[in-house]
Motif scaffolding. Structure first.
Motif, PDB file in Angstrom:
ATOM      1  N   SER A  14      42.871   8.375 -46.141  1.00  0.00           N
ATOM      2  CA  SER A  14      44.176   8.995 -45.838  1.00  0.00           C
ATOM      3  C   SER A  14      44.644   9.941 -46.945  1.00  0.00           C
ATOM      4  O   SER A  14      45.508  10.783 -46.722  1.00  0.00           O
ATOM      5  CB  SER A  14      45.248   7.920 -45.617  1.00  0.00           C
ATOM      6  N   ASP A 136      49.900   9.167 -43.979  1.00  0.00           N
ATOM      7  CA  ASP A 136      49.417   9.121 -42.594  1.00  0.00           C
ATOM      8  C   ASP A 136      48.492  10.294 -42.271  1.00  0.00           C
ATOM      9  O   ASP A 136      48.711  11.416 -42.727  1.00  0.00           O
ATOM     10  CB  ASP A 136      50.622   9.155 -41.643  1.00  0.00           C
ATOM     11  N   CYS A 137      47.456  10.008 -41.495  1.00  0.00           N
ATOM     12  CA  CYS A 137      46.627  11.075 -40.911  1.00  0.00           C
ATOM     13  C   CYS A 137      45.940  10.490 -39.679  1.00  0.00           C
ATOM     14  O   CYS A 137      45.957   9.272 -39.456  1.00  0.00           O
ATOM     15  CB  CYS A 137      45.608  11.613 -41.911  1.00  0.00           C
ATOM     16  N   SER A 138      45.326  11.342 -38.887  1.00  0.00           N
ATOM     17  CA  SER A 138      44.670  10.872 -37.661  1.00  0.00           C
ATOM     18  C   SER A 138      43.410  10.078 -37.996  1.00  0.00           C
ATOM     19  O   SER A 138      42.820  10.228 -39.079  1.00  0.00           O
ATOM     20  CB  SER A 138      44.288  12.067 -36.778  1.00  0.00           C
ATOM     21  N   ARG A 167      46.914   2.726 -37.196  1.00  0.00           N
ATOM     22  CA  ARG A 167      47.838   3.784 -37.601  1.00  0.00           C
ATOM     23  C   ARG A 167      49.264   3.448 -37.146  1.00  0.00           C
ATOM     24  O   ARG A 167      50.225   3.610 -37.892  1.00  0.00           O
ATOM     25  CB  ARG A 167      47.361   5.104 -36.984  1.00  0.00           C
ATOM     26  N   LEU A 171      52.651   2.944 -39.455  1.00  0.00           N
ATOM     27  CA  LEU A 171      53.843   3.777 -39.250  1.00  0.00           C
ATOM     28  C   LEU A 171      55.067   2.921 -38.948  1.00  0.00           C
ATOM     29  O   LEU A 171      56.179   3.236 -39.372  1.00  0.00           O
ATOM     30  CB  LEU A 171      53.593   4.789 -38.125  1.00  0.00           C
ATOM     31  N   CYS A 177      57.321   8.351 -44.730  1.00  0.00           N
ATOM     32  CA  CYS A 177      55.962   8.690 -44.296  1.00  0.00           C
ATOM     33  C   CYS A 177      55.610  10.091 -44.794  1.00  0.00           C
ATOM     34  O   CYS A 177      56.427  11.003 -44.712  1.00  0.00           O
ATOM     35  CB  CYS A 177      55.890   8.623 -42.767  1.00  0.00           C
ATOM     36  N   ASP A 179      52.832  13.058 -44.226  1.00  0.00           N
ATOM     37  CA  ASP A 179      51.772  13.519 -43.329  1.00  0.00           C
ATOM     38  C   ASP A 179      50.688  14.219 -44.154  1.00  0.00           C
ATOM     39  O   ASP A 179      50.961  15.205 -44.830  1.00  0.00           O
ATOM     40  CB  ASP A 179      52.376  14.497 -42.310  1.00  0.00           C
ATOM     41  N   ASN A 180      49.471  13.667 -44.129  1.00  0.00           N
ATOM     42  CA  ASN A 180      48.363  14.283 -44.858  1.00  0.00           C
ATOM     43  C   ASN A 180      47.173  14.466 -43.914  1.00  0.00           C
ATOM     44  O   ASN A 180      46.048  14.099 -44.227  1.00  0.00           O
ATOM     45  CB  ASN A 180      47.972  13.434 -46.079  1.00  0.00           C
ATOM     46  N   ASP A 181      47.463  15.028 -42.740  1.00  0.00           N
ATOM     47  CA  ASP A 181      46.376  15.267 -41.792  1.00  0.00           C
ATOM     48  C   ASP A 181      45.515  16.433 -42.279  1.00  0.00           C
ATOM     49  O   ASP A 181      45.842  17.093 -43.264  1.00  0.00           O
ATOM     50  CB  ASP A 181      46.936  15.532 -40.391  1.00  0.00           C
TER      51      ASP A 181
END
Length: 202
Positions: A14, A136-138, A167, A171, A177, A179-181
């Motif tokens: 992540s 968070d990332c996918s 995930r 969350l 949170c 976001d580091n997608d």
């Protein structure tokens, strides 16, 4: 005034360690549960004798460290072995984590960040921190990053992910949170981290 205690977590790949480094640059004290855990299983580490007692000398390398590959295979195939290993390592990590936190508090630090990969899974950590920060990332981003970084197969990464919180679970536990997608640049990530750091009094 007591330091704000922040639990930092995120799935494998992540970018949690990158975020921890950026928070340190903002002035946070980072206590890395993974690093402490690795120290307990290094040559001469506090967990080694207990691991030999529980699992036999085969699980320790000639150099006196935990044989990580051998142990990884064992815990993936045997849930009891995983529980046994955790029962050895977690209390040792807890003692060292508490020692480092007390030291940071005495030094007058404003914010202590506990970098804990399995914060959501452990259950006990939520009560020990004031805020939970999730990177968070996918799932797909996690898989591609770890394959590129570690040379693991997709199956190996998916196996590790299956042993972590989903995930959605992470969350749901987050107060903040980041976001580091895959599309987020390092500069954009640094900006998001600075914004979070301001919320933590840094």
């Amino acid at each position: 005034m007591p330091a704000l205690r922040v639990g930092l977590t995120g799935g494998i790949g992540s970018g949690k360690s990158t975020v921890a480094g950026m928070l340190a640059e903002c002035g946070a004290t980072i206590i890395d549960a993974d690093t402490i855990s690795r120290q307990t299983t290094a040559p001469g580490g506090a967990a080694i004798a207990l691991i030999v007692q529980a699992f036999g000398a085969d699980l320790v390398t000639a150099g006196g460290a935990l044989d990580r590959d051998h142990m990884r295979q064992l815990v993936f195939s045997d849930p009891d072995a995983k529980r046994q290993l955790e029962a050895i390592i977690h209390p040792l990590v807890g003692v060292e984590t508490a020692r480092q936190a007390a030291q940071a508090q005495q030094a007058g630090q404003a914010c202590i960040v506990f970098d804990v990969p399995l914060l959501v899974e452990s259950g006990r950590w939520r009560q020990q921190v004031d805020r939970v920060l999730v990177v968070d990332c996918s799932d797909e981003t996690q898989i591609s990053r770890v394959m590129a970084r570690s040379g693991w197969t997709r199956q190996m990464v998916e196996q590790v992910m299956a042993g972590q919180a989903s995930r959605m679970q992470r969350l749901a536990a987050a107060d903040v949170c980041i976001d580091n997608d895959g599309t987020v640049s390092l500069g954009a990530l640094a900006l998001l981290v600075r914004q979070a750091a301001q919320r933590f009094g840094l």
